[in-house]
Design a protein around this motif. Structure first.
Motif, PDB file in Angstrom:
ATOM      1  N   LEU A 197       0.812  -1.216   0.000  1.00 35.92           N
ATOM      2  CA  LEU A 197       0.000   0.000   0.000  1.00 35.92           C
ATOM      3  C   LEU A 197       0.848   1.269   0.000  1.00 35.92           C
ATOM      4  O   LEU A 197       0.509   2.248  -0.664  1.00 35.92           O
ATOM      5  CB  LEU A 197      -0.932  -0.002   1.211  1.00 35.92           C
ATOM      6  N   GLU A 198       1.928   1.256   0.739  1.00 34.05           N
ATOM      7  CA  GLU A 198       2.771   2.452   0.824  1.00 34.05           C
ATOM      8  C   GLU A 198       3.233   2.901  -0.554  1.00 34.05           C
ATOM      9  O   GLU A 198       3.196   4.098  -0.875  1.00 34.05           O
ATOM     10  CB  GLU A 198       3.987   2.159   1.704  1.00 34.05           C
ATOM     11  N   SER A 199       3.661   1.953  -1.387  1.00 34.62           N
ATOM     12  CA  SER A 199       4.160   2.320  -2.710  1.00 34.62           C
ATOM     13  C   SER A 199       3.062   2.938  -3.567  1.00 34.62           C
ATOM     14  O   SER A 199       3.313   3.840  -4.369  1.00 34.62           O
ATOM     15  CB  SER A 199       4.756   1.096  -3.410  1.00 34.62           C
ATOM     16  N   ILE A 200       1.835   2.475  -3.379  1.00 36.87           N
ATOM     17  CA  ILE A 200       0.701   3.004  -4.120  1.00 36.87           C
ATOM     18  C   ILE A 200       0.324   4.403  -3.631  1.00 36.87           C
ATOM     19  O   ILE A 200       0.149   5.342  -4.409  1.00 36.87           O
ATOM     20  CB  ILE A 200      -0.515   2.065  -3.993  1.00 36.87           C
ATOM     21  N   THR A 201       0.196   4.548  -2.321  1.00 34.65           N
ATOM     22  CA  THR A 201      -0.312   5.810  -1.769  1.00 34.65           C
ATOM     23  C   THR A 201       0.705   6.941  -1.880  1.00 34.65           C
ATOM     24  O   THR A 201       0.320   8.108  -1.968  1.00 34.65           O
ATOM     25  CB  THR A 201      -0.728   5.633  -0.304  1.00 34.65           C
ATOM     26  N   LEU A 202       1.992   6.622  -1.873  1.00 37.79           N
ATOM     27  CA  LEU A 202       3.015   7.664  -1.896  1.00 37.79           C
ATOM     28  C   LEU A 202       3.309   8.198  -3.296  1.00 37.79           C
ATOM     29  O   LEU A 202       3.850   9.303  -3.427  1.00 37.79           O
ATOM     30  CB  LEU A 202       4.318   7.145  -1.277  1.00 37.79           C
ATOM     31  N   THR A 203       2.966   7.447  -4.325  1.00 33.85           N
ATOM     32  CA  THR A 203       3.450   7.822  -5.651  1.00 33.85           C
ATOM     33  C   THR A 203       2.368   8.004  -6.712  1.00 33.85           C
ATOM     34  O   THR A 203       2.622   8.636  -7.735  1.00 33.85           O
ATOM     35  CB  THR A 203       4.443   6.760  -6.181  1.00 33.85           C
ATOM     36  N   SER A 204       1.164   7.469  -6.504  1.00 35.40           N
ATOM     37  CA  SER A 204       0.192   7.376  -7.594  1.00 35.40           C
ATOM     38  C   SER A 204      -0.690   8.616  -7.720  1.00 35.40           C
ATOM     39  O   SER A 204      -1.125   9.189  -6.720  1.00 35.40           O
ATOM     40  CB  SER A 204      -0.709   6.153  -7.398  1.00 35.40           C
ATOM     41  N   ASP A 205      -0.977   8.996  -8.966  1.00 32.39           N
ATOM     42  CA  ASP A 205      -1.993  10.002  -9.257  1.00 32.39           C
ATOM     43  C   ASP A 205      -3.376   9.367  -9.334  1.00 32.39           C
ATOM     44  O   ASP A 205      -4.376  10.001  -9.016  1.00 32.39           O
ATOM     45  CB  ASP A 205      -1.697  10.687 -10.594  1.00 32.39           C
ATOM     46  N   ARG A 206      -3.409   8.109  -9.791  1.00 28.04           N
ATOM     47  CA  ARG A 206      -4.643   7.326  -9.818  1.00 28.04           C
ATOM     48  C   ARG A 206      -4.315   5.893  -9.424  1.00 28.04           C
ATOM     49  O   ARG A 206      -3.191   5.422  -9.639  1.00 28.04           O
ATOM     50  CB  ARG A 206      -5.294   7.335 -11.205  1.00 28.04           C
ATOM     51  N   VAL A 207      -5.305   5.217  -8.859  1.00 27.62           N
ATOM     52  CA  VAL A 207      -5.147   3.814  -8.462  1.00 27.62           C
ATOM     53  C   VAL A 207      -6.320   3.016  -8.993  1.00 27.62           C
ATOM     54  O   VAL A 207      -7.480   3.399  -8.801  1.00 27.62           O
ATOM     55  CB  VAL A 207      -5.077   3.660  -6.927  1.00 27.62           C
ATOM     56  N   PHE A 208      -6.022   1.924  -9.672  1.00 25.92           N
ATOM     57  CA  PHE A 208      -7.049   0.995 -10.143  1.00 25.92           C
ATOM     58  C   PHE A 208      -7.043  -0.235  -9.246  1.00 25.92           C
ATOM     59  O   PHE A 208      -5.992  -0.860  -9.062  1.00 25.92           O
ATOM     60  CB  PHE A 208      -6.785   0.555 -11.587  1.00 25.92           C
ATOM     61  N   VAL A 209      -8.198  -0.582  -8.711  1.00 25.66           N
ATOM     62  CA  VAL A 209      -8.338  -1.802  -7.909  1.00 25.66           C
ATOM     63  C   VAL A 209      -8.904  -2.889  -8.805  1.00 25.66           C
ATOM     64  O   VAL A 209     -10.006  -2.749  -9.358  1.00 25.66           O
ATOM     65  CB  VAL A 209      -9.264  -1.572  -6.694  1.00 25.66           C
TER      66      VAL A 209
END
Length: 235
Positions: free
Chosen positions: A193-205
């Motif tokens: 999760l950390e890598s997703i929340t710290l770097t992403s402009d958008r997240v696809f689940v």
């Protein structure tokens, strides 16, 4: 979101007997953004990256467009615009990192830039002349990541890029991902999760081969993503 750089329409993909891993999967990537893919094991993250990288021919789609023009993932003009770092890669075992770097830049018809900062940032100074097959999992990953960030393709695909990295290299990777938007677009998969929340402009689940939820900017936080994954696990 700006104009679409990559558009994928109703993609289905499978490995055998047409047992679908991805089904009616669609997304758009804009230029100069960082997009994270997250999902439970088997959701289809790696399969999707394999299709885009031209490594999985068993797929069908209503269209894959790059800059608005139809492309085949295996054609040269699209290959020249993208590079993929997979979670595990045992290719070119008898190349050293320096030899592999030279091979890649020759294939992409680019001059090798000064990579000393990348080598230092990933703490790779002692491994540049060792055969890739003799590197640890983490150092082999670093070899491909350094190549990717030196190459700066318009589309960079990263499959579980944090796997195998030490803490300092992970922090440096986050900086490289966050700063990549001046060069192009990153699409990366991760279960961290950390890598997703710290770097992403958008997240696809991802769930069962489809995008179930999309989070953007202020919506991107660990609580929202955990809730989406928990809901998925209960279905």
């Amino acid at each position: 979101m700006g104009a679409a750089l990559l558009t994928v329409k109703n993609l289905s993909a499978w490995y055998q007997n047409e047992r679908m891993v991805l089904a009616d999967f669609s997304l758009e990537l804009a230029g100069q953004e960082v997009v994270g893919l997250i999902g439970l094991n088997g959701a289809g993250k790696t399969t999707f990256l394999k299709v885009l990288s031209g490594l999985l021919p068993t797929y069908r789609s209503e269209g894959i467009l790059f800059s608005g023009k139809p492309v085949n993932p295996r054609e040269r003009k699209f290959k020249m615009c993208r590079y993929t770092v997979f979670a595990e890669d045992h290719s070119f075992p008898y190349f050293t990192f320096r030899e592999y770097l030279s091979y890649v830049f020759s294939a992409y018809k680019k001059d090798i830039p000064d990579i000393s900062e990348l080598i230092q940032g990933f703490h790779f100074e002692d491994f540049t002349d060792i055969l890739l097959k003799d590197l640890s999992t983490g150092n082999r990953k670093k070899a491909f990541l350094i190549t990717a960030f030196a190459l700066k393709p318009e589309l960079l695909f990263l499959d579980e890029p944090v796997n195998g990295l030490d803490f300092q290299s992970t922090e440096y990777l986050y900086l490289q991902i966050a700063g990549y938007k001046e060069h192009g677009t990153i699409l990366f998969s991760s279960h961290i999760l950390e890598s997703i929340t710290l770097t992403s402009d958008r997240v696809f689940v991802l769930e069962n081969g489809k995008i179930r939820k999309t989070f953007e900017h202020g919506q991107i936080n660990a609580a929202n993503i955990r809730e989406a994954l928990h809901d998925e696990n209960d279905i």
